[in-house]
Design a protein around this motif. Structure first.
Motif, short mmCIF file in Angstrom:
data_model
loop_
_atom_site.label_atom_id
_atom_site.label_comp_id
_atom_site.label_asym_id
_atom_site.label_seq_id
_atom_site.Cartn_x
_atom_site.Cartn_y
_atom_site.Cartn_z
N ARG A 189 -48.60 70.79 22.66
CA ARG A 189 -48.12 72.12 22.62
C ARG A 189 -47.92 72.42 21.03
O ARG A 189 -48.18 73.48 20.63
CB ARG A 189 -46.61 72.03 23.13
CG ARG A 189 -46.00 73.59 23.10
CD ARG A 189 -44.59 73.33 23.34
NE ARG A 189 -43.78 74.56 23.20
CZ ARG A 189 -43.39 75.06 21.82
NH1 ARG A 189 -43.49 74.16 20.68
NH2 ARG A 189 -42.74 76.22 21.96
N GLN A 190 -47.74 71.30 20.40
CA GLN A 190 -47.78 71.54 18.85
C GLN A 190 -49.21 71.95 18.36
O GLN A 190 -49.33 72.98 17.51
CB GLN A 190 -47.25 70.39 18.04
CG GLN A 190 -47.08 70.40 16.57
CD GLN A 190 -46.50 69.13 16.13
OE1 GLN A 190 -46.13 68.47 16.76
NE2 GLN A 190 -46.45 69.22 14.80
N ALA A 193 -49.78 75.52 19.45
CA ALA A 193 -48.78 76.41 18.49
C ALA A 193 -49.57 76.62 17.16
O ALA A 193 -49.60 77.74 16.36
CB ALA A 193 -47.54 75.89 18.16
N TYR A 255 -44.32 80.09 22.30
CA TYR A 255 -44.33 79.50 21.06
C TYR A 255 -43.37 80.48 19.92
O TYR A 255 -43.90 81.12 19.27
CB TYR A 255 -45.55 79.51 20.52
CG TYR A 255 -46.64 78.70 21.26
CD1 TYR A 255 -46.71 77.48 21.45
CD2 TYR A 255 -47.78 79.53 22.07
CE1 TYR A 255 -47.46 76.87 22.52
CE2 TYR A 255 -48.51 79.12 22.81
CZ TYR A 255 -48.45 77.70 22.96
OH TYR A 255 -49.39 77.08 23.87
#
Length: 461
Positions: A189-190, A193, A255
């Motif tokens: 997910r990071q 983003a 995000y």
């Protein structure tokens, strides 16, 4: 299966190839997950490494002199003994260097913080090729250090993350992960983003250059006046609106930290700017309201008309009138778009905020003024009934404003649109596209047939 087959090597493999194969397979056969396979891999590694060293030593043809063998020298160094027996009798320890390689872990972490991706990748390859990481415990600790760096640092690119995964041998599809799934998902997910952040910055840079590309990102993030944003929205294509909606949903739901990271302020009422899905609620209300006014005028007016004829013919006639009005409004809307900035300026001063919505809602020239046309028709068709002449224009005008405002609210489907969808589901799969295409001809045909039948029945009576 021989120890060479376990490592996936040929019998002539050198010591360096054996170490690399062992390090690669060690990530798959871990002692805490599969101890049997790990023990088998360990034995194959030791046997292959011992055989490779013996082969290298035999190739140099080293001759041990008798005087060089002391009393404390093990018997395995005596020339008369078969060297292959020594391989199976002794246990070869994994050779490790005395100190970790350079650059240090601290230096690598500093480079990652400064965004020096290439230096970090080169350092990772040096560490993985060294003997220092051959023990499983050191290799596992090294992977955890890399994970901690990636989680704490910001600004690394998705391409850098893919390169780290390739070098470290991390592959989610094969289940070869260095951590738990929840931690891996957070890292992914990071990465996503960061990819979104790079896309937003790239689109904004393109918009600054030519004002053509990257309009969806500029619409959401660029500070501008209501008139300028209204003008940009009027020029959007279907693809631009799709990109704008996808970007807004990603920022709002997935995000939300991206705008703060980039130092940007997204448009807080971005949903209000989405184009309406349909004006069917407005058209349906106008048809019902104007039909009811005509029927009431024909029944309770001074001229007593036939009730059956009024009830049948007036709604059919209003279908045709409604279609004409819809086409006329489309022409007027194109004219109003040209005066978009003036329309926004006037509407901001004269309309309530909950209607105006910073240029995304009702506009005076584009929506309010056309609503007065059906109100005037309602007043004209109200005959000489005083209360109907005063009430009908107000009801039609306010109702048109209400349903138009509902159609413009955030691009959401209106109540009438949802009701029509539910009706379609209950009725079944009808040829709606055919009815929509041939709707005008069908209305005219039905009106002519109904009028013919009515007048023939009246003539007979």
């Amino acid at each position: 299966m021989s120890h060479w087959q376990v490592l996936g090597l040929t019998p002539d493999a050198d010591e360096r190839s054996i170490k690399r194969a062992y390090a690669r397979l060690l990530r798959i056969h871990r002692p805490d997950e599969n101890p049997n396979e790990f023990q088998r891999l360990r034995e194959a590694y030791e046997a292959s490494l011992a055989e490779a060293r013996w082969r290298a030593q035999a190739g140099r043809k080293v001759v041990y002199a008798p005087s060089a063998v002391s009393a404390s020298t093990p018997e395995r160094y005596q020339p008369a003994e078969d060297p292959t027996l020594v391989i199976h009798r002794e246990r070869v320890d994994i050779p490790t260097t005395a100190s970790p390689p350079e650059p240090s872990l601290g230096q690598m972490q500093q480079w990652l913080t400064e965004g020096k991706d290439r230096q970090v990748m080169d350092a990772l390859r040096l560490w993985l090729a060294s003997d220092w990481l051959l023990p499983f415990e050191r290799r596992q600790q090294f992977e955890q250090n890399i994970l901690d760096w990636l989680e704490s640092a910001e600004g690394w690119s998705p391409a850098f993350f893919d390169g780290v995964c390739q070098v470290m041998g991390w592959d989610e599809t094969q289940g070869n992960l260095p951590c738990e799934y929840w931690r891996w998902d957070r890292l992914i997910r990071q990465c996503e983003a960061q990819a979104l952040s790079e896309t937003v910055l790239s689109d904004l840079a393109k918009f600054d250059d030519d004002k053509i590309h990257g309009q969806a990102a500029a619409m959401l993030f660029k500070p501008m006046t209501d008139g300028r944003r209204r003008e940009m929205a009027d020029g959007f294509s279907a693809l631009d609106w799709q990109r704008f909606a996808e970007l807004g949903q990603a920022i709002e739901y997935q995000y939300p930290e991206v705008p703060q990271r980039l130092g940007l302020q997204p448009l807080d009422n971005w949903r209000d700017w989405l184009p309406p899905t349909s004006y069917r609620g407005v058209y349906l209300f106008l048809w019902l309201a104007l039909s009811a006014i005509l029927v009431a005028s024909g029944i309770i007016g001074p001229k007593k008309n036939d009730v059956l004829g009024v009830v049948v013919l007036m709604p059919l006639m209003m279908l045709f009138v409604n279609w004409i009005g819809m086409k006329a409004y489309h022409v007027w809307a194109m004219v109003a778009v040209v005066a978009g900035r003036l329309d926004v300026l006037i509407s901001r001063w004269l309309l309530p905020r909950r209607w105006y919505r910073r240029g995304a809602g009702l506009l005076l020239l584009r929506h309010v003024l056309p609503s007065a046309v059906p109100a005037a028709l309602a007043c004209l068709w109200s005959s000489d009934v005083l209360w109907l002449r005063w009430a009908s224009p107000v009801v039609v005008f306010l109702g048109t404003i209400y349903f138009t405002n509902g159609a413009l609210s955030g691009g959401r489907a209106s109540m009438w649109t949802r009701a029509l969808r539910a009706l379609k589901l209950r009725i079944g799969r009808l040829p709606w596209h055919l009815l929509k295409r041939e709707g005008l001809l069908a209305v005219i045909a039905v009106a002519v047939m109904a009028a013919t039948v009515y007048f023939r029945m009246k003539a007979v009576v």
